[in-house]
Design a protein around this motif. Structure first.
Motif, PDB file in Angstrom:
ATOM      1  N   GLN A 174       0.828  -1.214   0.000  1.00  0.00           N
ATOM      2  CA  GLN A 174       0.000   0.000   0.000  1.00  0.00           C
ATOM      3  C   GLN A 174       0.857   1.257   0.000  1.00  0.00           C
ATOM      4  O   GLN A 174       0.558   2.215  -0.704  1.00  0.00           O
ATOM      5  N   GLU A 175       1.928   1.253   0.776  1.00  0.00           N
ATOM      6  CA  GLU A 175       2.822   2.412   0.823  1.00  0.00           C
ATOM      7  C   GLU A 175       3.875   2.243  -0.269  1.00  0.00           C
ATOM      8  O   GLU A 175       4.801   1.454  -0.130  1.00  0.00           O
ATOM      9  N   SER A 177       2.226  13.007  -4.791  1.00  0.00           N
ATOM     10  CA  SER A 177       1.095  12.575  -3.962  1.00  0.00           C
ATOM     11  C   SER A 177       1.165  11.074  -3.760  1.00  0.00           C
ATOM     12  O   SER A 177       1.907  10.355  -4.440  1.00  0.00           O
ATOM     13  N   ALA A 178       0.347  10.570  -2.814  1.00  0.00           N
ATOM     14  CA  ALA A 178       0.328   9.126  -2.564  1.00  0.00           C
ATOM     15  C   ALA A 178      -0.119   8.366  -3.803  1.00  0.00           C
ATOM     16  O   ALA A 178       0.418   7.294  -4.123  1.00  0.00           O
ATOM     17  N   GLY A 179      -1.083   8.907  -4.547  1.00  0.00           N
ATOM     18  CA  GLY A 179      -1.533   8.250  -5.765  1.00  0.00           C
ATOM     19  C   GLY A 179      -0.473   8.238  -6.849  1.00  0.00           C
ATOM     20  O   GLY A 179      -0.318   7.242  -7.569  1.00  0.00           O
ATOM     21  N   GLN A 205       1.972   5.600  -6.131  1.00  0.00           N
ATOM     22  CA  GLN A 205       1.450   4.279  -6.447  1.00  0.00           C
ATOM     23  C   GLN A 205       1.490   3.985  -7.944  1.00  0.00           C
ATOM     24  O   GLN A 205       1.726   2.848  -8.347  1.00  0.00           O
ATOM     25  N   THR A 221      -3.398   0.142  -4.992  1.00  0.00           N
ATOM     26  CA  THR A 221      -4.068   1.184  -5.769  1.00  0.00           C
ATOM     27  C   THR A 221      -5.090   1.940  -4.930  1.00  0.00           C
ATOM     28  O   THR A 221      -5.990   2.571  -5.470  1.00  0.00           O
ATOM     29  N   CYS A 222      -4.958   1.882  -3.612  1.00  0.00           N
ATOM     30  CA  CYS A 222      -5.987   2.463  -2.745  1.00  0.00           C
ATOM     31  C   CYS A 222      -6.071   3.976  -2.846  1.00  0.00           C
ATOM     32  O   CYS A 222      -7.100   4.567  -2.518  1.00  0.00           O
ATOM     33  N   HIS A 223      -4.996   4.644  -3.304  1.00  0.00           N
ATOM     34  CA  HIS A 223      -5.014   6.112  -3.425  1.00  0.00           C
ATOM     35  C   HIS A 223      -5.351   6.573  -4.838  1.00  0.00           C
ATOM     36  O   HIS A 223      -5.296   7.776  -5.109  1.00  0.00           O
ATOM     37  N   ASP A 249      -7.979   6.914  -8.232  1.00  0.00           N
ATOM     38  CA  ASP A 249      -9.403   6.988  -8.518  1.00  0.00           C
ATOM     39  C   ASP A 249      -9.843   5.669  -9.145  1.00  0.00           C
ATOM     40  O   ASP A 249      -9.020   4.903  -9.673  1.00  0.00           O
ATOM     41  N   GLU A 287      -7.524   2.890 -11.158  1.00  0.00           N
ATOM     42  CA  GLU A 287      -7.361   1.585 -10.517  1.00  0.00           C
ATOM     43  C   GLU A 287      -7.768   0.461 -11.465  1.00  0.00           C
ATOM     44  O   GLU A 287      -7.076  -0.560 -11.584  1.00  0.00           O
TER      45      GLU A 287
END
Length: 611
Positions: free
Chosen positions: A444-445, A498-500, A503, A524-526, A528, A532
């Motif tokens: 996730q990170e 950004s976090a997205g 990712q 892919t939690c961050h 859209d 994703e």
């Protein structure tokens, strides 16, 4: 508080074997308390006062041996304590997790923002205070019992003189204990009410100003502040009762012995016996009573109040009419039976009709894993086959074991029992280089380092040229990001993204990896939903196998198969199959009513953003 007493008693009954071991080691620990006064009396009377210095030293040497045995017993006591406390913590956590999921599992329920606090801070408070309470009560019983037995061995009349004040102190403390519990609970409630009132006032401060209700709101919050202050003062005053019980039960016996010493000597009690009695009282009874009063009056009160509130919060059940069940269809659907996690030796998936294709990519056999020797098993004799070309989504409640399964597949964790094989290669004992060739795990990170964008993308495929990098970016959906950054040569830093965006870079890097197995652990939690979906389709079309630990149920709709952590054993199947067979999956998918028909299996169009 009835629930607290019932649960505590049930825990002690269920762990009676561990308690028996704890009691056995407590006997060894209390040996110095039993023999200290007696051996000292013998050393004085038979040794030093009689002019036999060697005999006195021999008795004291026996005391030294008893102290060594007691220290050895103390070490074993703390080991045995974990066998009682840790299972209790696990059972309480399970109870709260279930109640939180049930309470949130039907329409109209409000989200419980205190659930995390209960599962972290408050459960740990109960665990720590339960262990401390068990230790102080156990310590008092064995230490005080040993000291009283030693006093009886010295002189029964001395034991009678000491037992009276000790019992009086215990009566004072026991009488005040219910009031202490009540006032401690009032303090907790007052603090919660103040926090709730102040939080609501701050959240609605604009409305308060607009309605010119400032004075009224300040008055309401002020009354909460005053109530909390009153509760604090009351709890502080209760400390005087603890001091009184200590004075009566702990210090009075010392005064009684000193005042009665001349009379005891005239009755034939030796000087060594009087000295031994003082040792029993000062080093055995008084410290044990002090630990009991402060332990029960401090941590014990927090244990009772906190556990009572946790048990109250756990009494959440949904309305019966809204139980998330789907009646089985009248006619069996024309699909293969779902693959269900079976006992060891009965693999899940990999057979006809399960949706797997090609040669085995992942094979799990008899997999058992738990965090700690006494923790509940996350996986228990779990089997799974994943073939080349397969696409598996892993879903379930938070904390159910999804990321643990991904880490086991990746070889980052080793199972307690069972084997993990990637394309026939066991992960146990495999070097990091070998594992890197077999699989790629994207957590996730997302990790991005300070360098050019190209250097970040080439991390797992150093030979990739710029054309390959750009093609991978386009497939994964990172083309616009690369253009915004200034191309492949642009220097990037983790803090500037950004976090997205991080990712997207991590996903492109994994896409370029030569590994045949890709594990996306909420990677892919961050993003859209549209991005994703593009990322997951890119990996699904890539050669090899794909496992997606999903945070959105739309990931399950795109997968060939779905594995849901449903109760004690994970279950696999297609989306439609799990809707008919797994209550947990229906909850996650949002089908709450038993009369809602199961929809047909569907896949969204490639360009359509998923909900």
């Amino acid at each position: 508080m009835t629930g607290v007493r019932r649960l505590t008693w049930q825990v002690l009954v269920d762990r009676r074997a561990a308690l028996t071991r704890l009691a056995g080691w407590s006997v060894a620990e209390s040996l110095p308390a039993l023999l200290s006064g007696y051996l000292t009396a013998r050393a004085v009377d038979d040794g030093f006062l009689a002019g036999r210095f060697g005999t006195g030293l021999a008795w004291l040497a026996g005391l030294a041996v008893a102290i060594a045995v007691g220290a050895w017993g103390t070490g074993r006591v703390y080991r045995s304590l974990g066998a009682v406390v840790e299972p209790f913590r696990d059972d309480l956590t399970t109870r709260l997790v279930r109640s939180t999921l049930v309470g949130a599992g039907y329409p109209g329920s409000r989200s419980d923002s205190t659930a995390v606090a209960r599962l972290t801070h408050q459960v740990e408070v109960v665990r720590d205070t339960f262990g401390g309470l068990l230790m102080v009560v156990r310590g008092f019983l064995f230490a005080a019992g040993a000291a009283l037995l030693g006093l009886l061995a010295l002189a029964p009349v001395v034991a009678a003189l000491v037992a009276g004040p000790l019992l009086a102190g215990l009566v004072v403390f026991g009488t005040a204990l219910p009031a202490m519990v009540r006032h401690q609970r009032d303090l907790v409630v007052a603090g919660e009410e103040f926090a709730r009132s102040a939080g609501a006032a701050l959240a609605a401060h604009r409305d308060v100003v607009a309605a010119r209700a400032g004075e009224r709101i300040v008055g309401q919050v002020g009354r909460r502040v005053a109530a909390q202050a009153t509760a604090e003062r009351t709890v502080s005053r209760m400390a005087a009762l603890r001091s009184l019980s200590l004075g009566v039960g702990g210090w009075s016996p010392v005064a009684v012995l000193l005042l009665a010493a001349p009379w005891l000597v005239r009755q034939g009690v030796t000087a060594g016996a009087v000295l031994g009695a003082l040792i029993y009282v000062s080093t055995g009874l008084r410290p044990a009573l002090h630990a009991l009063v402060h332990g029960v009056g401090g941590g014990g009160l927090r244990y009772v109040v906190t556990l009572d509130r946790l048990l109250g919060a756990a009494q959440v059940t949904p309305p019966p009419a809204r139980t998330p069940q789907v009646a089985p269809p009248a006619v069996a659907p024309q699909v293969a039976p779902p693959a269900v996690a079976a006992p060891a030796g009965q693999p899940v998936g990999g057979g006809p009709g399960t949706g797997t294709v090609g040669r085995p990519a992942v094979r799990l056999r008899g997999l058992t894993f738990r965090y700690g020797n006494r923790a509940r098993a996350v996986l228990d004799r779990f089997d799974l086959d994943l073939a080349e070309g397969d696409h598996l989504a892993v879903v379930g409640p938070s904390g159910a074991g999804k990321s643990t399964l991904a880490a086991l597949m990746a070889g980052l964790l080793q199972p307690e029992q069972g084997t993990v094989r990637l394309t026939g290669v066991p992960t146990a004992g495999a070097s990091p280089t070998v594992l890197a060739r077999l699989r790629v795990l994207v957590p996730q990170e997302a990790y991005v380092f300070t360098a050019s964008l190209a250097d970040n993308l080439r991390y797992l495929h150093p030979e990739a040229d710029e054309r390959t990098l750009l093609a991978a970016l386009d497939v994964v959906g990172g083309g616009p990001l690369a253009a915004r950054l200034g191309g492949l040569s642009a220097r990037i830093t983790p803090g500037g993204l950004s976090a997205g965006e991080r990712q997207v870079i991590a996903a492109t890097r994994a896409y370029l990896s030569p590994a045949r197995l890709v594990l996306l652990d909420e990677a892919t939690c961050h993003l859209d939903p549209a991005t994703e979906a593009q990322v997951e389709r890119a990996f699904a079309d890539r050669p090899g196998a794909l496992v997606v630990v999903a945070h959105r149920i739309s990931s399950a709709l795109r997968a060939r198969r779905v594995l849901v952590f449903d109760g004690d054993r994970p279950v696999t199947g297609t989306h439609d199959e799990l809707l008919t067979r797994s209550a947990t999956y229906r909850e996650l998918a949002g089908y709450w009513d038993r009369d809602i028909p199961v929809p047909e299996r569907h896949r969204p169009a490639p360009a359509t953003p998923l909900p």
